[in-house]
Design a protein around this motif. Structure first.
Motif, PDB file in Angstrom:
ATOM      1  N   GLN A   7       0.829  -1.206   0.000  1.00  0.00           N
ATOM      2  CA  GLN A   7       0.000   0.000   0.000  1.00  0.00           C
ATOM      3  C   GLN A   7       0.863   1.255   0.000  1.00  0.00           C
ATOM      4  N   ILE A   8       0.427   2.256  -0.742  1.00  0.00           N
ATOM      5  CA  ILE A   8       0.986   3.608  -0.671  1.00  0.00           C
ATOM      6  C   ILE A   8      -0.205   4.559  -0.599  1.00  0.00           C
ATOM      7  N   ASP A   9      -0.208   5.445   0.392  1.00  0.00           N
ATOM      8  CA  ASP A   9      -1.323   6.381   0.564  1.00  0.00           C
ATOM      9  C   ASP A   9      -1.010   7.779   0.064  1.00  0.00           C
ATOM     10  N   ALA A  10       0.261   8.118  -0.058  1.00  0.00           N
ATOM     11  CA  ALA A  10       0.675   9.421  -0.591  1.00  0.00           C
ATOM     12  C   ALA A  10       2.140   9.333  -0.976  1.00  0.00           C
ATOM     13  N   VAL A  11       2.543  10.209  -1.901  1.00  0.00           N
ATOM     14  CA  VAL A  11       3.926  10.231  -2.383  1.00  0.00           C
ATOM     15  C   VAL A  11       4.489  11.635  -2.212  1.00  0.00           C
ATOM     16  N   LEU A  12       5.694  11.710  -1.646  1.00  0.00           N
ATOM     17  CA  LEU A  12       6.446  12.964  -1.572  1.00  0.00           C
ATOM     18  C   LEU A  12       7.593  12.862  -2.565  1.00  0.00           C
ATOM     19  N   ILE A  13       7.780  13.902  -3.361  1.00  0.00           N
ATOM     20  CA  ILE A  13       8.858  13.899  -4.353  1.00  0.00           C
ATOM     21  C   ILE A  13       9.860  15.008  -4.024  1.00  0.00           C
ATOM     22  N   THR A  14      11.132  14.634  -3.932  1.00  0.00           N
ATOM     23  CA  THR A  14      12.174  15.611  -3.617  1.00  0.00           C
ATOM     24  C   THR A  14      12.526  16.480  -4.818  1.00  0.00           C
ATOM     25  N   HIS A  15      12.600  15.829  -6.011  1.00  0.00           N
ATOM     26  CA  HIS A  15      12.932  16.569  -7.226  1.00  0.00           C
ATOM     27  C   HIS A  15      12.674  15.680  -8.437  1.00  0.00           C
ATOM     28  N   GLU A  16      12.864  16.245  -9.626  1.00  0.00           N
ATOM     29  CA  GLU A  16      12.369  15.629 -10.852  1.00  0.00           C
ATOM     30  C   GLU A  16      13.359  14.744 -11.596  1.00  0.00           C
ATOM     31  N   HIS A  17      14.539  14.499 -11.078  1.00  0.00           N
ATOM     32  CA  HIS A  17      15.466  13.628 -11.781  1.00  0.00           C
ATOM     33  C   HIS A  17      14.914  12.202 -11.850  1.00  0.00           C
ATOM     34  N   ASN A  18      15.229  11.509 -12.948  1.00  0.00           N
ATOM     35  CA  ASN A  18      14.572  10.231 -13.227  1.00  0.00           C
ATOM     36  C   ASN A  18      14.719   9.199 -12.115  1.00  0.00           C
ATOM     37  N   ASP A  19      15.863   9.176 -11.437  1.00  0.00           N
ATOM     38  CA  ASP A  19      16.029   8.185 -10.376  1.00  0.00           C
ATOM     39  C   ASP A  19      15.134   8.455  -9.176  1.00  0.00           C
ATOM     40  N   HIS A  20      14.365   9.555  -9.238  1.00  0.00           N
ATOM     41  CA  HIS A  20      13.448   9.887  -8.141  1.00  0.00           C
ATOM     42  C   HIS A  20      11.977   9.931  -8.552  1.00  0.00           C
ATOM     43  N   ILE A  21      11.695   9.914  -9.879  1.00  0.00           N
ATOM     44  CA  ILE A  21      10.281   9.967 -10.281  1.00  0.00           C
ATOM     45  C   ILE A  21       9.871   8.967 -11.359  1.00  0.00           C
ATOM     46  N   ILE A  22      10.808   8.322 -12.011  1.00  0.00           N
ATOM     47  CA  ILE A  22      10.431   7.594 -13.222  1.00  0.00           C
ATOM     48  C   ILE A  22       9.643   6.320 -12.920  1.00  0.00           C
ATOM     49  N   GLY A  23       9.562   5.921 -11.660  1.00  0.00           N
ATOM     50  CA  GLY A  23       8.761   4.751 -11.295  1.00  0.00           C
ATOM     51  C   GLY A  23       7.302   5.049 -11.002  1.00  0.00           C
ATOM     52  N   LEU A  24       6.881   6.302 -11.178  1.00  0.00           N
ATOM     53  CA  LEU A  24       5.509   6.668 -10.815  1.00  0.00           C
ATOM     54  C   LEU A  24       4.464   5.829 -11.546  1.00  0.00           C
ATOM     55  N   ASP A  25       4.751   5.418 -12.777  1.00  0.00           N
ATOM     56  CA  ASP A  25       3.785   4.602 -13.521  1.00  0.00           C
ATOM     57  C   ASP A  25       3.511   3.275 -12.815  1.00  0.00           C
ATOM     58  N   ASP A  26       4.478   2.779 -12.049  1.00  0.00           N
ATOM     59  CA  ASP A  26       4.304   1.501 -11.359  1.00  0.00           C
ATOM     60  C   ASP A  26       3.406   1.603 -10.130  1.00  0.00           C
ATOM     61  N   LEU A  27       2.888   2.800  -9.847  1.00  0.00           N
ATOM     62  CA  LEU A  27       1.868   2.952  -8.802  1.00  0.00           C
ATOM     63  C   LEU A  27       0.504   2.463  -9.276  1.00  0.00           C
ATOM     64  N   ARG A  28       0.391   2.120 -10.546  1.00  0.00           N
ATOM     65  CA  ARG A  28      -0.913   1.776 -11.117  1.00  0.00           C
ATOM     66  C   ARG A  28      -1.672   0.693 -10.347  1.00  0.00           C
ATOM     67  N   PRO A  29      -1.042  -0.442  -9.959  1.00  0.00           N
ATOM     68  CA  PRO A  29      -1.821  -1.456  -9.232  1.00  0.00           C
ATOM     69  C   PRO A  29      -2.443  -0.924  -7.945  1.00  0.00           C
ATOM     70  N   LEU A  30      -1.741  -0.032  -7.276  1.00  0.00           N
ATOM     71  CA  LEU A  30      -2.258   0.526  -6.025  1.00  0.00           C
ATOM     72  C   LEU A  30      -3.377   1.524  -6.297  1.00  0.00           C
ATOM     73  N   ILE A  31      -3.236   2.286  -7.377  1.00  0.00           N
ATOM     74  CA  ILE A  31      -4.291   3.219  -7.794  1.00  0.00           C
ATOM     75  C   ILE A  31      -5.565   2.447  -8.135  1.00  0.00           C
ATOM     76  N   PHE A  32      -5.403   1.355  -8.870  1.00  0.00           N
ATOM     77  CA  PHE A  32      -6.562   0.547  -9.249  1.00  0.00           C
ATOM     78  C   PHE A  32      -7.202  -0.101  -8.017  1.00  0.00           C
ATOM     79  N   LYS A  33      -6.357  -0.570  -7.084  1.00  0.00           N
ATOM     80  CA  LYS A  33      -6.879  -1.211  -5.872  1.00  0.00           C
ATOM     81  C   LYS A  33      -7.664  -0.213  -5.022  1.00  0.00           C
ATOM     82  N   ASN A  34      -7.130   1.018  -4.921  1.00  0.00           N
ATOM     83  CA  ASN A  34      -7.779   2.051  -4.105  1.00  0.00           C
ATOM     84  C   ASN A  34      -8.976   2.678  -4.805  1.00  0.00           C
ATOM     85  N   LYS A  35      -9.035   2.502  -6.137  1.00  0.00           N
ATOM     86  CA  LYS A  35     -10.088   3.124  -6.949  1.00  0.00           C
ATOM     87  C   LYS A  35     -10.107   4.643  -6.764  1.00  0.00           C
TER      88      LYS A  35
END
Length: 255
Positions: free
Chosen positions: A67-95
């Motif tokens: 489970q992830i309920d919220a995401v904090l992002i420090t900055h926009e470099h790929n090693d810190h944001i490029i996995g956001l698409d992999d939140l999809r299963p949790l988004i779908f589960k939470n509806k």
């Protein structure tokens, strides 16, 4: 509250692909570092992810996190944001859309890199994000108070985060005097440390971190965003002051 280090390595991780450096060949699990990220669990069990890099899926599966309920992002470099698409299963589960907290520049970059998450008519299976721009201290879930720390990463300003008397800072190369006031006398100071020597334009190295520790006087300090050039985990641990430690993937801190 609990903080778990999901990853403690630099943008390339350790081992580095194709590297024959001794640390990259180490059999010690503490020398194997995924890209830097952390998971904070609140007293009520809410899960707050700090940064979502390319290893996010692997990190969640390895740590049996669901489970992830919220995401904090420090900055926009790929090693810190490029996995956001992999939140999809949790988004779908939470509806429901995933809330993401970041500064305005990072929000614009997330929209640029994941445009399909924000269009009106999404294709089936696309993620859905709610972006909230951080301007000052804020509270999540009516229980977790978060204070942003403005630090400098080469030529850009990025965010660190303070929870209670713990501060988490990654990818910093400078911290201004006013922001340092927020970091005095912490119980836990988590800070990036790239290597032992040879100054870097966008990351602290060990002598700079030890100078910060002397100035800010935290009770305990944990180093993250570590490259293989810092050395073997067990060897470096013996060389550090008693209140300074190398974090490692999977380590948990209760605070």
């Amino acid at each position: 509250m609990l903080l778990k280090f999901l990853g403690t390595g630099t943008s390339q991780g350790i081992p580095v692909i194709g590297s024959h450096h001794p640390v990259c060949l180490s059999k010690d699990q503490k020398d194997k570092r995924l890209r830097t990220s952390a998971l904070v669990t609140s007293d009520s069990g809410k899960k707050i992810l700090i940064d979502c890099g390319p290893d996010f899926r692997q990190q969640m599966l390895m740590n049996n996190e669901e489970q992830i309920d919220a995401v904090l992002i420090t900055h926009e470099h790929n090693d810190h944001i490029i996995g956001l698409d992999d939140l999809r299963p949790l988004i779908f589960k939470n509806k429901s859309s995933m809330p993401i907290y970041c500064n305005s520049r990072v929000a614009a970059e997330i929209k640029n890199r994941f445009p399909y998450a924000f269009i009106e008519h999404k294709y089936p299976g696309a993620p859905s994000f709610d972006l909230f721009e951080i301007e000052d201290a804020f509270t999540l879930f009516d229980e977790v108070q978060i204070r942003p720390i403005d630090v400098i990463h080469s030529e850009i300003n990025i965010l660190g985060f303070k929870f209670k008397n713990l501060a988490y800072i990654t990818d910093a190369s400078k911290i201004d005097v006013e922001e340092k006031k927020k970091l005095k006398n912490l119980d836990y100071f988590i800070i990036n440390c790239l290597r032992k020597t040879e100054p870097h334009h966008s990351h602290f190295i060990l002598p700079e971190v030890l100078e910060l520790v002397e100035e800010l006087k935290p009770k305990q300090t944990y180093l993250i965003h570590i490259s293989h050039h810092l050395g073997f985990h067990e060897e470096v641990e013996t060389e550090l002051p008693d209140n300074v430690h190398l974090a490692f993937d999977g380590l948990e801190i209760e605070f």
